[in-house]
Design an enzyme around this catalytic site. Sequence first.
Site, PDB file in Angstrom:
ATOM      1  N   GLY A   1       0.808  -1.212   0.000  1.00 16.77           N
ATOM      2  CA  GLY A   1       0.000   0.000   0.000  1.00 16.77           C
ATOM      3  C   GLY A   1       0.839   1.258   0.000  1.00 16.77           C
ATOM      4  O   GLY A   1       0.439   2.277   0.579  1.00 16.77           O
ATOM      5  N   HIS A   2       1.976   1.232  -0.684  1.00 16.45           N
ATOM      6  CA  HIS A   2       2.925   2.351  -0.615  1.00 16.45           C
ATOM      7  C   HIS A   2       2.431   3.623  -1.289  1.00 16.45           C
ATOM      8  O   HIS A   2       2.999   4.692  -1.090  1.00 16.45           O
ATOM      9  CB  HIS A   2       4.266   1.937  -1.231  1.00 16.45           C
ATOM     10  CG  HIS A   2       4.269   1.882  -2.721  1.00 16.45           C
ATOM     11  ND1 HIS A   2       3.652   0.858  -3.418  1.00 16.45           N
ATOM     12  CD2 HIS A   2       4.800   2.716  -3.657  1.00 16.45           C
ATOM     13  CE1 HIS A   2       3.812   1.058  -4.716  1.00 16.45           C
ATOM     14  NE2 HIS A   2       4.491   2.170  -4.882  1.00 16.45           N
TER      15      HIS A   2
ATOM     16  N   ASN B   1      -7.547   8.511  13.811  1.00 19.14           N
ATOM     17  CA  ASN B   1      -7.803   9.180  12.529  1.00 19.14           C
ATOM     18  C   ASN B   1      -6.532   9.861  12.037  1.00 19.14           C
ATOM     19  O   ASN B   1      -5.895  10.616  12.777  1.00 19.14           O
ATOM     20  CB  ASN B   1      -8.899  10.237  12.701  1.00 19.14           C
ATOM     21  CG  ASN B   1     -10.194   9.631  13.192  1.00 19.14           C
ATOM     22  OD1 ASN B   1     -10.882   8.924  12.475  1.00 19.14           O
ATOM     23  ND2 ASN B   1     -10.527   9.897  14.447  1.00 19.14           N
TER      24      ASN B   1
ATOM     25  N   HIS C   1     -12.126  11.185   4.292  1.00 17.13           N
ATOM     26  CA  HIS C   1     -12.461  11.300   5.703  1.00 17.13           C
ATOM     27  C   HIS C   1     -12.742  12.764   6.048  1.00 17.13           C
ATOM     28  O   HIS C   1     -12.539  13.660   5.232  1.00 17.13           O
ATOM     29  CB  HIS C   1     -11.318  10.747   6.555  1.00 17.13           C
ATOM     30  CG  HIS C   1     -11.164   9.267   6.468  1.00 17.13           C
ATOM     31  ND1 HIS C   1     -10.204   8.664   5.685  1.00 17.13           N
ATOM     32  CD2 HIS C   1     -11.864   8.269   7.049  1.00 17.13           C
ATOM     33  CE1 HIS C   1     -10.315   7.344   5.800  1.00 17.13           C
ATOM     34  NE2 HIS C   1     -11.311   7.078   6.615  1.00 17.13           N
TER      35      HIS C   1
ATOM     36  N   LYS D   1     -10.931  -5.469   9.793  1.00 22.45           N
ATOM     37  CA  LYS D   1      -9.724  -5.110  10.530  1.00 22.45           C
ATOM     38  C   LYS D   1      -9.578  -5.938  11.810  1.00 22.45           C
ATOM     39  O   LYS D   1      -8.467  -6.280  12.225  1.00 22.45           O
ATOM     40  CB  LYS D   1      -9.724  -3.602  10.844  1.00 22.45           C
ATOM     41  CG  LYS D   1      -9.498  -2.746   9.614  1.00 22.45           C
ATOM     42  CD  LYS D   1      -8.168  -3.077   8.972  1.00 22.45           C
ATOM     43  CE  LYS D   1      -7.893  -2.309   7.718  1.00 22.45           C
ATOM     44  NZ  LYS D   1      -6.583  -2.672   7.110  1.00 22.45           N
TER      45      LYS D   1
ATOM     46  N   ASP E   1     -23.591  11.352  12.181  1.00 22.47           N
ATOM     47  CA  ASP E   1     -22.456  11.797  12.995  1.00 22.47           C
ATOM     48  C   ASP E   1     -21.388  10.714  13.139  1.00 22.47           C
ATOM     49  O   ASP E   1     -20.218  11.005  13.364  1.00 22.47           O
ATOM     50  CB  ASP E   1     -22.928  12.175  14.403  1.00 22.47           C
ATOM     51  CG  ASP E   1     -23.360  13.621  14.498  1.00 22.47           C
ATOM     52  OD1 ASP E   1     -22.927  14.434  13.664  1.00 22.47           O
ATOM     53  OD2 ASP E   1     -24.130  13.934  15.426  1.00 22.47           O
TER      54      ASP E   1
ATOM     55  N   SER F   1      -7.382   0.284  12.544  1.00 21.51           N
ATOM     56  CA  SER F   1      -8.069   1.555  12.728  1.00 21.51           C
ATOM     57  C   SER F   1      -8.763   1.571  14.078  1.00 21.51           C
ATOM     58  O   SER F   1      -9.127   0.529  14.627  1.00 21.51           O
ATOM     59  CB  SER F   1      -9.101   1.742  11.612  1.00 21.51           C
ATOM     60  OG  SER F   1     -10.046   2.734  11.941  1.00 21.51           O
ATOM     61  N   SER F   2      -8.995   2.765  14.600  1.00 22.29           N
ATOM     62  CA  SER F   2      -9.694   2.901  15.872  1.00 22.29           C
ATOM     63  C   SER F   2     -11.150   2.453  15.788  1.00 22.29           C
ATOM     64  O   SER F   2     -11.795   2.233  16.822  1.00 22.29           O
ATOM     65  CB  SER F   2      -9.642   4.357  16.354  1.00 22.29           C
ATOM     66  OG  SER F   2     -10.243   5.216  15.396  1.00 22.29           O
ATOM     67  N   CYS F   3     -11.667   2.280  14.570  1.00 15.97           N
ATOM     68  CA  CYS F   3     -13.076   1.867  14.427  1.00 15.97           C
ATOM     69  C   CYS F   3     -13.292   0.411  14.834  1.00 15.97           C
ATOM     70  O   CYS F   3     -14.426  -0.066  14.869  1.00 15.97           O
ATOM     71  CB  CYS F   3     -13.564   2.090  13.006  1.00 15.97           C
ATOM     72  SG  CYS F   3     -12.869   0.966  11.789  1.00 15.97           S
TER      73      CYS F   3
ATOM     74  N   LEU G   1      -1.913   6.986   1.787  1.00 18.46           N
ATOM     75  CA  LEU G   1      -1.470   7.958   2.785  1.00 18.46           C
ATOM     76  C   LEU G   1      -0.475   7.344   3.757  1.00 18.46           C
ATOM     77  O   LEU G   1       0.616   7.872   3.970  1.00 18.46           O
ATOM     78  CB  LEU G   1      -2.696   8.485   3.543  1.00 18.46           C
ATOM     79  CG  LEU G   1      -2.432   9.373   4.751  1.00 18.46           C
ATOM     80  CD1 LEU G   1      -1.802  10.686   4.320  1.00 18.46           C
ATOM     81  CD2 LEU G   1      -3.731   9.631   5.526  1.00 18.46           C
ATOM     82  N   VAL G   2      -0.833   6.207   4.344  1.00 12.50           N
ATOM     83  CA  VAL G   2       0.011   5.578   5.370  1.00 12.50           C
ATOM     84  C   VAL G   2       1.245   4.928   4.754  1.00 12.50           C
ATOM     85  O   VAL G   2       2.375   5.159   5.199  1.00 12.50           O
ATOM     86  CB  VAL G   2      -0.805   4.541   6.162  1.00 12.50           C
ATOM     87  CG1 VAL G   2       0.092   3.791   7.142  1.00 12.50           C
ATOM     88  CG2 VAL G   2      -1.950   5.217   6.888  1.00 12.50           C
TER      89      VAL G   2
ATOM     90  N   TYR H   1     -15.929  -2.429   7.501  1.00 13.86           N
ATOM     91  CA  TYR H   1     -14.483  -2.169   7.549  1.00 13.86           C
ATOM     92  C   TYR H   1     -13.904  -2.642   8.883  1.00 13.86           C
ATOM     93  O   TYR H   1     -12.846  -3.290   8.921  1.00 13.86           O
ATOM     94  CB  TYR H   1     -14.232  -0.675   7.361  1.00 13.86           C
ATOM     95  CG  TYR H   1     -12.781  -0.268   7.368  1.00 13.86           C
ATOM     96  CD1 TYR H   1     -11.972  -0.497   6.257  1.00 13.86           C
ATOM     97  CD2 TYR H   1     -12.217   0.351   8.472  1.00 13.86           C
ATOM     98  CE1 TYR H   1     -10.629  -0.118   6.252  1.00 13.86           C
ATOM     99  CE2 TYR H   1     -10.882   0.734   8.480  1.00 13.86           C
ATOM    100  CZ  TYR H   1     -10.105   0.500   7.366  1.00 13.86           C
ATOM    101  OH  TYR H   1      -8.778   0.870   7.366  1.00 13.86           O
TER     102      TYR H   1
END
Length: 318
Positions: free
Chosen positions: A14-15, A169, A183, A144, A273, A111-113, A18-19, A140
């Site tokens: 995944g280069h 995030n 996001h 994870k 929300d 992820s925090s989700c 973003l990450v 998602y």
Amino acid sequence: MPVLQPDSRIYVAGHRGLVGGAILSRLQAAGHTNLITRTSRELDLRDQAAVRDFFAAERPQFVFLAAAKVGGILANSTYPAQFLFDNLMIAANVINAAHEHGVTKLLNLGSSCIYPRLAPQPLKEEYLLTGPLEDTNRAYAVAKIAAIELCDSYRTQYGADFISGMPTNLYGPGDNFDLKGSHVLPALLRKMIDAKEAGAKTVEVWGSGTPLREFLYVDDLADACLFLMERVSEPGPINIGTGEDLTIRDLAHLIADVVGFQGDLAFDASKPDGTPRKLMDVSRLAALGWSAHTGLREGLEKTYAWYLAHREEALTTR
């Protein structure tokens, strides 16, 4: 514990995201020269046979698993089947191939989700699987969580040194600024920039503005990933964040200030929300010796400058 050497064979999955992009840059800055990458067109990580052939040919020693199908509330709500299937397949194929081909160490990023929607705050690692997930990103999150369990199962059954880092995030240079899939932070940043340049008087913000969110600059995450790869070997998720949050309303006003948008913000409470609050408890990582160092305003200013300099690239779908 294995340590990354300058000539270690390191695969960053995944280069171009973003990450992954931030991890690749961090590795290059640290003097690593034997870096392995493939675009999604060159290697479809959902294809088990292709992934096995790739690992057999390249024989990476270390793997940063940053590849994923990601998006905001709209994308997650619209395409749950793709978010679940794609992320399950990517994780299963890469983690299994890493085991089959003797990878020394793998860092799986989530992820925090993954944590329950109404878990106590701040979110501790032990809250995993203790309650219902947030509906808007459940697909998602399930994928994870499965990746964490897979890493832990290979550790239990085979002694594999596979670990899982759970960032809060993220934002920064290289983010996704497509309003249909981005996001909240990059979406707001682009909206403010567009409104300022168009002379618009109002920017619409999804939701009531009351949810609390924590944001980590992506270069800080990349630094944390190298820290984890070199110094941590334990099962279960490890939180990566700042330990500080703010409301979406306050975030929107801060972005407006950074961009210089002087119009009004209209909060549309008819839009979802998401989870009321997602603040990470980062005490475990802090006790190990790592903490974030980029403040939110500084990170926003850097991201704003990058977007202006790379607008065409930022708006091109990867």
